[in-house]
Design a protein around this motif. Sequence first.
Motif, PDB file in Angstrom:
ATOM      1  N   GLU A   1      29.562  49.630  33.646  1.00  0.00           N
ATOM      2  CA  GLU A   1      30.204  49.236  34.908  1.00  0.00           C
ATOM      3  C   GLU A   1      30.861  50.433  35.595  1.00  0.00           C
ATOM      4  O   GLU A   1      31.288  50.328  36.747  1.00  0.00           O
ATOM      5  CB  GLU A   1      31.283  48.166  34.664  1.00  0.00           C
ATOM      6  CG  GLU A   1      30.741  46.781  34.373  1.00  0.00           C
ATOM      7  CD  GLU A   1      31.853  45.799  34.013  1.00  0.00           C
ATOM      8  OE1 GLU A   1      33.038  46.125  34.210  1.00  0.00           O
ATOM      9  OE2 GLU A   1      31.532  44.714  33.515  1.00  0.00           O
TER      10      GLU A   1
ATOM     11  N   CYS B   1      32.945  45.901  39.453  1.00  0.00           N
ATOM     12  CA  CYS B   1      34.224  45.653  38.786  1.00  0.00           C
ATOM     13  C   CYS B   1      35.213  46.666  39.367  1.00  0.00           C
ATOM     14  O   CYS B   1      35.004  47.875  39.223  1.00  0.00           O
ATOM     15  CB  CYS B   1      34.093  45.845  37.276  1.00  0.00           C
ATOM     16  SG  CYS B   1      35.690  46.112  36.482  1.00  0.00           S
TER      17      CYS B   1
ATOM     18  N   CYS C   1      38.556  37.159  37.912  1.00  0.00           N
ATOM     19  CA  CYS C   1      37.798  38.409  37.817  1.00  0.00           C
ATOM     20  C   CYS C   1      37.272  38.736  39.213  1.00  0.00           C
ATOM     21  O   CYS C   1      36.432  38.003  39.746  1.00  0.00           O
ATOM     22  CB  CYS C   1      36.645  38.257  36.833  1.00  0.00           C
ATOM     23  SG  CYS C   1      35.468  39.624  36.895  1.00  0.00           S
ATOM     24  N   PRO C   2      37.753  39.825  39.829  1.00  0.00           N
ATOM     25  CA  PRO C   2      37.293  40.176  41.174  1.00  0.00           C
ATOM     26  C   PRO C   2      35.780  40.393  41.248  1.00  0.00           C
ATOM     27  O   PRO C   2      35.175  40.124  42.281  1.00  0.00           O
ATOM     28  CB  PRO C   2      38.049  41.481  41.469  1.00  0.00           C
ATOM     29  CG  PRO C   2      39.244  41.450  40.577  1.00  0.00           C
ATOM     30  CD  PRO C   2      38.811  40.715  39.338  1.00  0.00           C
ATOM     31  N   LEU C   3      35.173  40.834  40.159  1.00  0.00           N
ATOM     32  CA  LEU C   3      33.709  40.992  40.170  1.00  0.00           C
ATOM     33  C   LEU C   3      33.044  39.619  40.328  1.00  0.00           C
ATOM     34  O   LEU C   3      32.138  39.442  41.151  1.00  0.00           O
ATOM     35  CB  LEU C   3      33.244  41.695  38.888  1.00  0.00           C
ATOM     36  CG  LEU C   3      31.733  41.756  38.672  1.00  0.00           C
ATOM     37  CD1 LEU C   3      31.033  42.507  39.810  1.00  0.00           C
ATOM     38  CD2 LEU C   3      31.408  42.423  37.325  1.00  0.00           C
TER      39      LEU C   3
ATOM     40  N   PHE D   1      35.941  33.269  33.972  1.00  0.00           N
ATOM     41  CA  PHE D   1      34.503  33.045  33.781  1.00  0.00           C
ATOM     42  C   PHE D   1      34.157  32.956  32.294  1.00  0.00           C
ATOM     43  O   PHE D   1      33.186  32.293  31.915  1.00  0.00           O
ATOM     44  CB  PHE D   1      33.668  34.129  34.494  1.00  0.00           C
ATOM     45  CG  PHE D   1      33.629  35.467  33.798  1.00  0.00           C
ATOM     46  CD1 PHE D   1      32.767  35.695  32.729  1.00  0.00           C
ATOM     47  CD2 PHE D   1      34.436  36.506  34.221  1.00  0.00           C
ATOM     48  CE1 PHE D   1      32.730  36.928  32.096  1.00  0.00           C
ATOM     49  CE2 PHE D   1      34.401  37.734  33.597  1.00  0.00           C
ATOM     50  CZ  PHE D   1      33.547  37.950  32.525  1.00  0.00           C
TER      51      PHE D   1
ATOM     52  N   VAL E   1      39.381  36.059  30.773  1.00  0.00           N
ATOM     53  CA  VAL E   1      39.477  35.637  32.174  1.00  0.00           C
ATOM     54  C   VAL E   1      38.637  34.374  32.380  1.00  0.00           C
ATOM     55  O   VAL E   1      37.904  33.943  31.498  1.00  0.00           O
ATOM     56  CB  VAL E   1      39.060  36.776  33.138  1.00  0.00           C
ATOM     57  CG1 VAL E   1      40.057  37.934  33.068  1.00  0.00           C
ATOM     58  CG2 VAL E   1      37.660  37.256  32.862  1.00  0.00           C
TER      59      VAL E   1
ATOM     60  N   CYS F   1      42.528  46.613  33.584  1.00  0.00           N
ATOM     61  CA  CYS F   1      42.248  45.349  34.280  1.00  0.00           C
ATOM     62  C   CYS F   1      43.496  44.476  34.246  1.00  0.00           C
ATOM     63  O   CYS F   1      43.866  43.956  33.191  1.00  0.00           O
ATOM     64  CB  CYS F   1      41.081  44.614  33.617  1.00  0.00           C
ATOM     65  SG  CYS F   1      40.794  42.980  34.354  1.00  0.00           S
TER      66      CYS F   1
ATOM     67  N   ASN G   1      29.656  37.795  34.149  1.00  0.00           N
ATOM     68  CA  ASN G   1      30.893  37.918  34.930  1.00  0.00           C
ATOM     69  C   ASN G   1      30.650  37.348  36.323  1.00  0.00           C
ATOM     70  O   ASN G   1      30.572  38.079  37.316  1.00  0.00           O
ATOM     71  CB  ASN G   1      31.313  39.388  35.054  1.00  0.00           C
ATOM     72  CG  ASN G   1      31.430  40.095  33.716  1.00  0.00           C
ATOM     73  OD1 ASN G   1      30.776  39.713  32.750  1.00  0.00           O
ATOM     74  ND2 ASN G   1      32.248  41.123  33.652  1.00  0.00           N
TER      75      ASN G   1
ATOM     76  N   MET H   1      43.110  40.877  32.775  1.00  0.00           N
ATOM     77  CA  MET H   1      43.009  40.763  31.314  1.00  0.00           C
ATOM     78  C   MET H   1      44.388  40.796  30.653  1.00  0.00           C
ATOM     79  O   MET H   1      44.528  40.426  29.503  1.00  0.00           O
ATOM     80  CB  MET H   1      42.155  41.907  30.770  1.00  0.00           C
ATOM     81  CG  MET H   1      40.670  41.664  30.921  1.00  0.00           C
ATOM     82  SD  MET H   1      40.130  40.427  29.718  1.00  0.00           S
ATOM     83  CE  MET H   1      38.372  40.385  30.081  1.00  0.00           C
TER      84      MET H   1
ATOM     85  N   SER I   1      38.062  47.587  38.416  1.00  0.00           N
ATOM     86  CA  SER I   1      38.714  48.451  37.424  1.00  0.00           C
ATOM     87  C   SER I   1      37.787  49.583  36.991  1.00  0.00           C
ATOM     88  O   SER I   1      38.206  50.745  36.903  1.00  0.00           O
ATOM     89  CB  SER I   1      39.118  47.634  36.203  1.00  0.00           C
ATOM     90  OG  SER I   1      39.820  46.488  36.593  1.00  0.00           O
TER      91      SER I   1
HETATM   92  S1  SF4 Z   1      37.399  44.463  33.606  1.00  0.00           S
HETATM   93 FE1  SF4 Z   1      36.346  44.136  35.564  1.00  0.00          FE
HETATM   94  S2  SF4 Z   1      34.661  42.723  35.104  1.00  0.00           S
HETATM   95 FE2  SF4 Z   1      36.127  42.641  33.371  1.00  0.00          FE
HETATM   96  S3  SF4 Z   1      37.508  40.939  33.915  1.00  0.00           S
HETATM   97 FE3  SF4 Z   1      38.467  42.818  34.676  1.00  0.00          FE
HETATM   98  S4  SF4 Z   1      37.754  42.926  36.823  1.00  0.00           S
HETATM   99 FE4  SF4 Z   1      36.413  41.470  35.779  1.00  0.00          FE
END
Ligand code: SF4
Length: 301
Positions: free
Chosen positions: A198, A170, A85-87, A62, A60, A257, A113, A260, A172
């Motif tokens: 997480e 996160c 990445c929503p986090l 980041f 992703v 996720c 992240n 991903m 997910s």
């Molecule tokens: S698993 Fe969670 S922290 Fe990792 S990329 Fe996906 S949303 Fe972001």
Amino acid sequence: MRNKQVSEIKSLKDERDAVILAHSYQPPEIQDIADHVGDSLELSRIAAITESSVIVFCGVKFMAETAHILSPQKTVLLPEPEAGCPLADCICVPALKSMQELYPDALTVLYVNSPADVKAESYACCTSANALAVVESAPSDEIIFAPDRNLGTFVSRRSDKTFHIWNGACRSHAIADLQHMQTRMEEWPDAELLVHPETPPAAWDIAHAVLGTGGMIRYVGESSTKRFIIGTEEGMVYRLRTLYPDREFTGGGNIYCINMKKITLQKILDSLRNMEPIIELDPRIRKKANAAVARMTEVTE
Ligand code: SF4
């Protein structure tokens, strides 16, 4: 079709002097064509030292930004620019600065992240693999930990320092289905449950071990247990099955996720053909963020 894509990717990769890095949460076909599969820390370290002039980052945004921060002289391609990445998106510079004003003596340890401009305002980044070691190495007894509240809580319980934890998560992992984990444990009573930090603390309470993805790989390698229930993103089950074909693995918690899974073989092929999308950052932000990211790569787990 897939064989044709794979052979085209391989020949273009050579032509472009590219290396393909894939996170352990990537789909099986992406893990299979990658030169290196690993966690954020492992991939960051490889990005920092690779001699290839192009990095194709299958993960992703980041993660690709972190590779660019560490290797600004390389071309970093993210085959799907919408893989976010929503986090990471739950924190921004003004909000972090407000928290820093509230706790002026605290140093900010930021989970990798997170966006690049927020990294630039932090003392050090960390991954789930070395979060505790980074916190302990920070020259302050007071820590702002952001943006994942579950990882922050996990680390704070193992440290004597004072923590101010950002309330992010996160999506997910935070909604991991604990009932599903319990059902898997009933189905495989001889198995060990490994969960990611997480996930919510209630998952840690029923798990045999709480580990980042790199830690899970090492744990399985050192264990004599034959079956494992994996409480993190489902791509990790494929990674472990590939590494340890003599063991059995199944997912626990229905953790998936969507971001991903946005990278495909066709997108990698298009990316190498067209040499885009290229990850670029404002040079001032990149330079400022480099100090925090470099601290992360230097601290061992
Ligand atoms: S698993 Fe969670 S922290 Fe990792 S990329 Fe996906 S949303 Fe972001």
